[in-house]
Scaffold this motif. Structure first.
Motif, mmCIF file in Angstrom:
data_model
loop_
_atom_site.group_PDB
_atom_site.id
_atom_site.type_symbol
_atom_site.label_atom_id
_atom_site.label_comp_id
_atom_site.label_asym_id
_atom_site.label_seq_id
_atom_site.Cartn_x
_atom_site.Cartn_y
_atom_site.Cartn_z
ATOM 1 N N MET A 215 0.822 -1.205 0.000
ATOM 2 C CA MET A 215 0.000 0.000 0.000
ATOM 3 C C MET A 215 0.858 1.258 0.000
ATOM 4 O O MET A 215 1.776 1.405 0.805
ATOM 5 C CB MET A 215 -0.894 0.028 1.242
ATOM 6 N N LEU A 219 -3.064 5.061 -1.770
ATOM 7 C CA LEU A 219 -4.067 4.007 -1.614
ATOM 8 C C LEU A 219 -4.619 3.978 -0.191
ATOM 9 O O LEU A 219 -5.806 3.699 0.015
ATOM 10 C CB LEU A 219 -3.474 2.645 -1.979
ATOM 11 N N LEU A 330 -6.087 -4.171 -3.879
ATOM 12 C CA LEU A 330 -5.427 -4.421 -2.595
ATOM 13 C C LEU A 330 -4.802 -5.806 -2.523
ATOM 14 O O LEU A 330 -3.824 -6.013 -1.797
ATOM 15 C CB LEU A 330 -6.422 -4.260 -1.439
ATOM 16 N N HIS A 334 -4.613 -8.339 1.955
ATOM 17 C CA HIS A 334 -4.889 -7.111 2.709
ATOM 18 C C HIS A 334 -6.112 -7.316 3.613
ATOM 19 O O HIS A 334 -7.134 -7.861 3.178
ATOM 20 C CB HIS A 334 -5.130 -5.946 1.752
#
Length: 623
Positions: A215, A219, A330, A334
Motif C-alpha cells: 500500500m 491508496l 489491494l 490485505h
C-alpha cells in the motif's frame, strides 16, 4: 491492608494533608513500604502523576523516598497500560508541572512501558505540545519506537497534531522511518486525513514508499475515504496514470461500502474510466480475471462507460463491483479485502438472506486460509462468525415455525472441515517451534470453536439421512485422529466436558458439558481415559463442574472411563465430584479386576515395571 489503601487513595485523590497525617509520624522503613505498594497494579506515585497532583508527587519523592522509576498499571480511555513509569503517566495525561518536577528529581526521560512507549511518545499521542518541547529539550530520544515500530512522528501524524509534527521534524525526526509492517509517517497521516501534515512531510522529503501489503499513502487515503488527500496526491506530477486510476477506483469502492454513496461512487469510477482512455494515450486496460467468482454472483468488472451507466439501476451489482475492485487493487492478503467481503455478507444476513451471506463468508475464509499464517486472529474471527450465524439460524426465534432445519448441513460441515484444516496446519506449524516459545491461547480458542461446530451439527443429527450422518462421523473421527491438545494439554473430549467451554462469544451458542457431543466423540473413538498435563481425564474435568454433570459423567463411565484413575493430586473423579446427584453410582460396577490389581500394586509399592507388559505400566501408574 487498610493502611495501604489509605495511602493509595489519598495519593490518587490528591489528599496531601491526609497523607501527611498518616505518614509523617511513621518509621522510614514502614513509610517506604507503604508508598511502594500496588493497588490494582498502580503505585501511589503513579496515580499522583496520572492525576496531576504535583504536591502529592513531590511529597512522596522528597519526604517518603518513593522510587521515581517504579512502574504501575494505569488506564487511559478504557485501555490499560502496563508497566508505566510515573513520568510516562504525567506526560500522557498532560500534566506539565508534574513532568517538570519528575525530570528535575532525576526521572529518566526515555523510560518505557511494557510496549516500549516513551513519555515523549505518550505526549505526542494526545497532543501535549509543551510537554513534547520540554522533554526534547531535556534529551528525550525522538526515534525510540514502540513494539510495533511506530515512532513519535508517526503517532503525531496519525493523531493529526500538526504543531508537534513540525517541531519533531525541526529537531531531526526521520521522516521516512518504517514501522514493523512497513508503513511510514506519510501512511499515518493519509489514514488520519490531515492534508496539512501530508504537505509538511512531503516538503521535508517524505517518500511514497509501500508498506508490507504493497500500500502507498495514496491508496491508504483512498481506502479510508479521505478525498482531499487523494485529490492532492493524484494532482502531483509524480503520480502515474495507473496510480491515479487505482486510487479513484478504490475510493469509489469506499464510497459504496463505507460511505454508502452510490452516486459519488459512480462519479469516481467514471473519472477513473476516463483516465484509462483519455488524451489518446495507450489505454490502460483492466486485467481480465480467469474465471468469475461465484460468491460475487459471477459478476465481472465493468470495462466501458456504457456498462458503468447501467450500474445505477442495480445497487447490488455495484456492491459486487466494489468487492471486485478492492480485491484486484489491494490483493487477497490485505485485511480490508476480507473485511469488506464479510461486512457485505453480514448486511445480507441482517436482511435474512443467509445463503448469500454464507457464500461470501466462505469465500472470505478460503482466501484467509490461503494467504494468512495459521491461527491468524482474522481467520479465527471468520470461524467464530460462522458459529454465531449458524446458532442464530437454529435458534427458536428463527426456526419456531419451520419443520426442517434452518441450516444446510453441507454448509455447516464445510465450515467444520475448514476449521479442521486450520487445526491441522497449526499443529504442523507449532511442531517447528521450541516448546518454551509456544503460545497455546489461539490454538485453544480455535479448538473451542471446533467443539461448538460439533455441537451445532449434533442439533441437526435427528434430521440427517444415513449418508449425511456418516459424513458427520467421518469428519469428527478426523478430529479425534489428529489428537489436538488445547491449553493444559486438554483434548476435545476434555473441553466438551468443561463448563467454561460455553463461553465463546457475546452470544450464546452451545452449552457445555454437552452429552450429545461427548457421546459422538466417544462413538468415533475418542479416548475416555486420555490425560491432560495434570493427569486429569475427561471424567475428572466433568467432576470439576459445579454441579457435576450427571449425564456426561455416566456417559463417560459407560464408554470405559476409569473411575479410580488419579490425577497429579491423587484425586479420583468421584472424590472431586462430591455431588448428591451421583449417589447412585456404585464404584464396584465400574471397576475391573485390572483396576483392583493396580490399586493393590500402588498401595503396597509392589515392583511392576519390567515385570508386566509395557502397555500396562502406564495403566498401573494412573492408579
Amino acid at each position: 491492608m487498610e493502611f495501604k489503601k489509605v495511602v493509595f487513595n489519598a495519593a490518587r485523590d490528591g489528599k496531601l494533608r491526609r497523607l501527611k497525617v498518616f505518614l509523617d509520624h511513621r518509621p522510614k522503613e514502614e513509610v517506604k513500604m507503604l508508598v511502594s505498594i500496588r493497588v490494582n497494579g498502580a503505585t501511589p506515585l503513579v496515580m499522583a502523576a496520572r492525576n496531576g497532583h504535583l504536591e502529592v508527587a513531590e511529597y512522596l519523592l522528597g519526604k517518603c523516598n518513593a522510587d521515581i522509576e517504579q512502574v504501575g498499571s494505569v488506564t487511559f480511555d478504557g485501555e490499560t497500560i502496563e508497566g508505566a513509569p510515573p513520568l510516562w503517566c504525567a506526560a500522557a495525561a498532560g500534566h506539565l508541572s508534574v513532568v517538570k518536577s519528575l525530570v528535575s528529581n532525576g526521572a529518566s526521560v526515555n523510560s518505557t512501558t511494557k510496549t516500549n512507549s516513551t513519555p515523549l511518545r505518550a505526549a505526542c499521542f494526545d497532543g501535549h505540545y509543551e510537554i513534547v518541547k520540554y522533554l526534547i529539550e531535556h534529551d528525550a530520544d525522538i526515534e525510540i519506537a514502540n513494539r510495533h515500530g511506530h515512532t513519535c512522528l508517526m503517532i503525531a501524524c496519525y493523531k493529526g497534531h500538526l504543531q508537534i509534527a513540525e517541531y519533531l521534524l525541526e529537531h531531526g525526526a526521520d521522516v521516512n522511518r518504517k514501522s514493523v509492517k512497513g508503513n511510514t509517517a506519510l501512511h499515518d497521516c493519509a489514514e488520519s486525513g490531515s492534508l496539512n501534515i501530508m504537505k509538511l512531510l512531503l516538503s521535508h522529503g517524505a517518500r511514497m514508499d509501500v508498506d508490507s501489503y504493497g500500500m502507498t499513502p495514496l491508496l491508504a487515503a483512498a481506502v479510508t475515504g479521505h478525498i482531499p488527500i487523494v485529490e492532492y496526491l493524484i494532482s502531483l506530477l509524480t503520480c502515474t496514470k495507473k496510480e491515479k486510476v487505482d486510487a479513484l477506483e478504490l475510493l469509489g469502492a469506499t464510497f459504496v461500502d463505507k460511505k454508502r454513496d452510490m452516486t459519488g461512487a459512480l462519479k469516481l469510477w467514471r473519472r477513473a474510466m476516463e483516465e484509462r482512455y483519455q488524451n489518446g494515450d495507450m489505454p490502460l486496460e483492466k486485467p481480465l480475471i480467469s474465471s468469475p467468482i461465484a460468491a460475487y454472483e459471477n459478476a465481472m468488472e465493468v470495462r466501458s462507460v456504457s456498462q458503468l451507466d447501467e450500474l445505477i439501476c442495480d445497487p447490488d451489482e455495484m456492491r459486487m463491483q466494489a468487492l471486485l475492485v478492492r480485491e484486484r487493487i489491494l490483493g487477497p492478503a490485505h485485511p480490508d479485502t476480507s473485511y469488506y467481503i464479510r461486512y457485505r455478507g453480514a448486511v445480507y444476513a441482517d436482511t435474512g438472506n443467509f445463503e448469500r451471506c454464507i457464500r461470501l463468508w466462505t469465500y472470505a475464509l478460503d482466501v484467509q486460509q490461503k494467504v494468512l499464517e495459521p491461527l491468524s486472529p482474522m481467520t479465527q474471527s471468520s470461524l467464530l462468525s460462522f458459529v454465531e450465524l449458524f446458532s442464530f439460524m437454529m435458534s427458536e426465534a428463527w426456526a419456531r415455525n419451520r419443520r426442517i432445519p434452518a441450516v444446510n448441513f453441507s454448509d455447516l460441515l464445510g465450515v467444520f472441515h475448514r476449521a479442521l484444516q486450520e487445526i491441522d496446519t497449526a499443529m504442523q506449524h507449532v511442531s517447528k517451534i521450541p516448546p518454551a516459545e509456544r503460545d497455546s491461547s489461539h490454538f485453544h480458542r480455535t479448538l473451542i470453536i471446533v467443539i461448538h461446530l460439533i455441537g451445532l451439527m449434533c442439533r441437526l443429527q435427528p434430521h440427517l439421512i444415513n449418508e449425511q450422518d456418516l459424513e458427520l462421523k467421518k469428519a469428527v473421527y478426523r478430529l479425534v485422529r489428529m489428537n489436538p491438545r488445547g491449553r493444559n494439554g486438554r483434548t476435545p473430549l476434555h473441553l466438551t466436558c468443561f463448563r467454561d467451554s460455553s463461553s465463546i462469544s457475546r452470544y450464546p451458542v452451545c452449552t457445555f458439558p454437552s452429552p450429545e457431543v461427548v457421546d459422538l466423540l466417544l462413538e468415533v473413538g475418542a479416548s475416555p481415559n486420555a490425560v491432560d498435563f495434570d493427569n486429569n481425564t475427561p471424567l475428572h474435568v466433568a467432576a470439576m463442574n459445579k454441579p457435576c454433570a450427571r449425564t456426561v459423567f455416566k456417559t463417560l463411565l459407560n464408554h470405559g472411563a476409569h473411575l479410580d484413575f488419579c490425577n497429579l493430586d491423587g484425586m479420583t473423579a468421584l472424590q472431586l465430584a462430591r455431588n448428591a446427584a451421583l449417589t447412585d453410582i456404585y464404584p464396584l460396577r465400574y471397576l475391573t479386576l485390572q483396576c483392583l490389581c493396580s490399586q493393590i500394586i500402588k498401595k503396597y509399592n509392589i515392583p511392576y515395571k519390567g515385570l508386566v507388559p509395557q502397555k500396562l505400566e502406564s495403566f498401573v501408574e494412573s492408579h
